[in-house]
Design a protein around this motif. Structure first.
Motif, short mmCIF file in Angstrom:
data_model
loop_
_atom_site.label_atom_id
_atom_site.label_comp_id
_atom_site.label_asym_id
_atom_site.label_seq_id
_atom_site.Cartn_x
_atom_site.Cartn_y
_atom_site.Cartn_z
N ALA A 27 0.79 -1.29 -0.06
CA ALA A 27 0.04 0.03 -0.08
C ALA A 27 0.88 1.34 -0.04
N ALA A 28 2.07 1.22 0.75
CA ALA A 28 2.91 2.43 0.97
C ALA A 28 3.57 2.60 -0.63
N GLY A 29 3.69 1.36 -1.20
CA GLY A 29 4.40 1.57 -2.47
C GLY A 29 3.62 2.28 -3.49
N LEU A 30 2.17 1.94 -3.58
CA LEU A 30 1.23 2.43 -4.20
C LEU A 30 0.98 4.08 -4.04
N ASN A 56 -12.02 13.75 3.11
CA ASN A 56 -11.37 12.73 4.07
C ASN A 56 -11.64 13.60 5.72
N GLY A 57 -10.88 14.76 5.63
CA GLY A 57 -10.69 15.54 6.94
C GLY A 57 -9.24 15.19 7.33
N CYS A 58 -8.49 14.51 6.68
CA CYS A 58 -6.91 14.17 7.04
C CYS A 58 -6.41 15.37 7.13
N GLY A 136 -8.28 7.03 -6.04
CA GLY A 136 -8.37 5.68 -5.07
C GLY A 136 -7.54 5.44 -4.23
N SER A 137 -6.15 5.91 -4.21
CA SER A 137 -5.17 5.79 -3.12
C SER A 137 -5.53 6.78 -2.16
N PHE A 141 -6.25 5.62 1.47
CA PHE A 141 -5.20 5.79 2.63
C PHE A 141 -5.19 6.93 3.37
N GLY A 142 -6.06 8.03 2.79
CA GLY A 142 -6.33 9.32 3.77
C GLY A 142 -7.30 8.96 4.72
#
Length: 160
Positions: A27-30, A56-58, A136-137, A141-142
């Motif tokens: 996932a980190a690679g993507l 997202n509010g990240c 999507g990423s 992930f956010g």
């Protein structure tokens, strides 16, 4: 943070790497690939990324600004992203990137042929696919970081 992280561990490296070694590094690679290999212009990339961050509010994603060849978007850019419908700071590609990000995150079933016609007038098929993968990423992930409370500790691997 809702995950117990040992005091001597970096929260992101621990959760994304050590806790789920079969998934987290991939996932980190993507996530990293989205930044390192994008062919999208900085303004449309940042408009889409910031719109997802706003939805997202990240915390980290809201504060982050992508730098490319020493360039970053202007200080007022995030505010313009919030007002993507009416701002005069955006060209058609940038406005469409923000609109697509919002629709992707909040109403993906409502994306209709009229929207795709507008997108196709300004983006190639490859660019639409690339932008979709970026969205999507960022969305996944956010949200993951925000939901787990990692967003105040999040740092992209290339910026550690």
């Amino acid at each position: 943070m809702i995950i117990d992280v040992p005091e001597d561990k970096d929260p992101i490296a621990y959760v994304w790497g050590e806790m789920v070694p079969g998934i987290g590094p991939a996932a980190a690679g993507l996530s990293l690939a989205v930044y390192e290999h994008t062919t999208l212009g900085l303004r449309e990339f940042e408009a889409a990324r910031l719109r997802i961050a706003q939805i997202n509010g990240c915390i980290f994603c809201l504060d982050w600004r992508t730098e490319r060849d020493g360039q970053v978007v202007e200080e007022s850019f995030a505010g313009a992203v919030e007002e993507w419908r009416t701002t005069d700071a955006f060209d058609d590609r940038t406005r469409l990137a923000a609109e697509y990000a919002e629709r992707y995150a909040t109403d993906h079933h409502g994306i209709d042929q009229s929207f795709w016609d507008r997108m196709s007038a300004h983006y190639s098929d490859a660019e639409i696919v690339e932008l979709s993968m970026c969205l999507g990423s960022w969305l996944a992930f956010g949200r993951l970081n925000h939901v787990l409370g990692l967003d105040t500790a999040c740092v992209l691997p290339s910026h550690r």
